[in-house]
Design a protein around this motif. Structure first.
Motif, PDB file in Angstrom:
ATOM      1  N   PHE A   1      15.902  -9.298 -52.597  1.00 41.33           N
ATOM      2  CA  PHE A   1      15.431 -10.343 -51.682  1.00 41.33           C
ATOM      3  C   PHE A   1      16.559 -11.344 -51.484  1.00 41.33           C
ATOM      4  O   PHE A   1      17.553 -11.332 -52.208  1.00 41.33           O
ATOM      5  N   PHE A   2      16.382 -12.257 -50.546  1.00 44.24           N
ATOM      6  CA  PHE A   2      17.305 -13.383 -50.432  1.00 44.24           C
ATOM      7  C   PHE A   2      17.089 -14.307 -51.640  1.00 44.24           C
ATOM      8  O   PHE A   2      16.039 -14.238 -52.288  1.00 44.24           O
TER       9      PHE A   2
ATOM     10  N   ARG B   1       9.823 -15.826 -47.672  1.00 46.24           N
ATOM     11  CA  ARG B   1       9.005 -14.911 -46.883  1.00 46.24           C
ATOM     12  C   ARG B   1       8.278 -15.731 -45.832  1.00 46.24           C
ATOM     13  O   ARG B   1       8.267 -16.963 -45.892  1.00 46.24           O
TER      14      ARG B   1
ATOM     15  N   GLY C   1      12.620 -10.724 -44.974  1.00 45.30           N
ATOM     16  CA  GLY C   1      12.963 -11.248 -46.292  1.00 45.30           C
ATOM     17  C   GLY C   1      13.666 -10.283 -47.227  1.00 45.30           C
ATOM     18  O   GLY C   1      13.955 -10.650 -48.371  1.00 45.30           O
TER      19      GLY C   1
ATOM     20  N   GLY D   1      16.802  -8.306 -48.745  1.00 45.36           N
ATOM     21  CA  GLY D   1      18.259  -8.260 -48.806  1.00 45.36           C
ATOM     22  C   GLY D   1      18.681  -6.789 -48.797  1.00 45.36           C
ATOM     23  O   GLY D   1      17.940  -5.936 -48.309  1.00 45.36           O
TER      24      GLY D   1
ATOM     25  N   THR E   1      13.130 -18.179 -40.486  1.00 46.52           N
ATOM     26  CA  THR E   1      14.011 -18.552 -39.369  1.00 46.52           C
ATOM     27  C   THR E   1      13.718 -17.698 -38.134  1.00 46.52           C
ATOM     28  O   THR E   1      13.597 -18.235 -37.027  1.00 46.52           O
TER      29      THR E   1
ATOM     30  N   SER F   1      17.311 -15.383 -42.882  1.00 52.23           N
ATOM     31  CA  SER F   1      16.176 -15.215 -43.788  1.00 52.23           C
ATOM     32  C   SER F   1      14.940 -15.944 -43.269  1.00 52.23           C
ATOM     33  O   SER F   1      15.050 -16.874 -42.474  1.00 52.23           O
TER      34      SER F   1
ATOM     35  N   HIS G   1      15.659  -7.781 -42.822  1.00 51.57           N
ATOM     36  CA  HIS G   1      16.199  -9.108 -43.172  1.00 51.57           C
ATOM     37  C   HIS G   1      15.295 -10.217 -42.647  1.00 51.57           C
ATOM     38  O   HIS G   1      15.029 -11.201 -43.344  1.00 51.57           O
TER      39      HIS G   1
END
Ligand code: TQI
Ligand code: ZN
Ligand code: ZN
Length: 166
Positions: A4-5, A10, A130, A132, A92, A89, A127
């Protein structure tokens, strides 16, 4: 294995019906829009989220556009190959593609320098949601793809990762 970032951002739990829109200036064809529709459905098939296209770009949750070079977000595109696309992420919802690429829409991806739009769309939507990068070569979220390749089906690793988030 999936990642994940940082801090695993999320889309909020109460937001299960996300909208998306295409940059009006791009004047995209129906076939390009259909590729994104298919890419969204890959993810929607395995998590309790829906994705609906809207014509109100300004209020869409996810905004998709093709841009050339410096386009104002500090991550300029670099012309043919190199960076193909990028996404930010959650929550956004920005998904940008490099206008300079030789994008292939539903076509022959084996010609030199061709980049399969659907493969990149499925990856970038991972992405946007959420995910990576994954260390598994078969995963959609693996950080590299060979040119002339089409990879559009989620691997078990992608499904596990996204189901942990949603
Ligand atoms: N673009 C990179 C990518 O989406 C941008 C990037 C690098 C990135 N590190 C990141 C985005 C971390 C989010 C988080 O991975 S790319 C592929 C693949 C690219 C690469 O143009 O290099 C795809 C875009 F996996 F095929 F190499 C899409 Cl599918
Ligand atoms: Zn950008
Ligand atoms: Zn990536």
């Amino acid at each position: 294995h999936y990642t994940f970032f940082p801090n695993a951002p999320r889309w909020p739990a109460e937001k299960t019906d996300l909208t998306y829109a295409f940059l009006p200036d791009n004047g995209l064809s129906d076939s390009v829009k259909a590729v994104f529709s298919r890419a969204f459905q890959k993810w929607a098939a395995v998590i309790p989220l829906t994705f609906t296209e809207t014509s109100s770009y300004g209020s869409a949750d996810i905004r998709i556009g093709f841009y050339r070079g410096d386009h104002g977000d500090g991550e300029p595109f670099d012309g043919v190959l190199g960076t193909l696309a990028h996404a930010f992420s959650p929550p956004t919802g920005r998904l940008h593609l490099d206008l300079a690429e030789n994008w292939v829409v539903d076509g022959d991806v084996t010609s030199s320098g061709a980049v399969d739009l659907e493969s990149v769309a499925v990856h970038e939507l991972g992405h946007v949601l959420g995910l990576g990068h994954s260390s598994e070569r078969e995963a959609i979220m693996y950080p590299t793809i060979s040119t002339g390749t089409k990879k559009v089906d989620l691997a078990g690793d992608d499904v596990e990762g996204i189901q942990v988030l949603y």
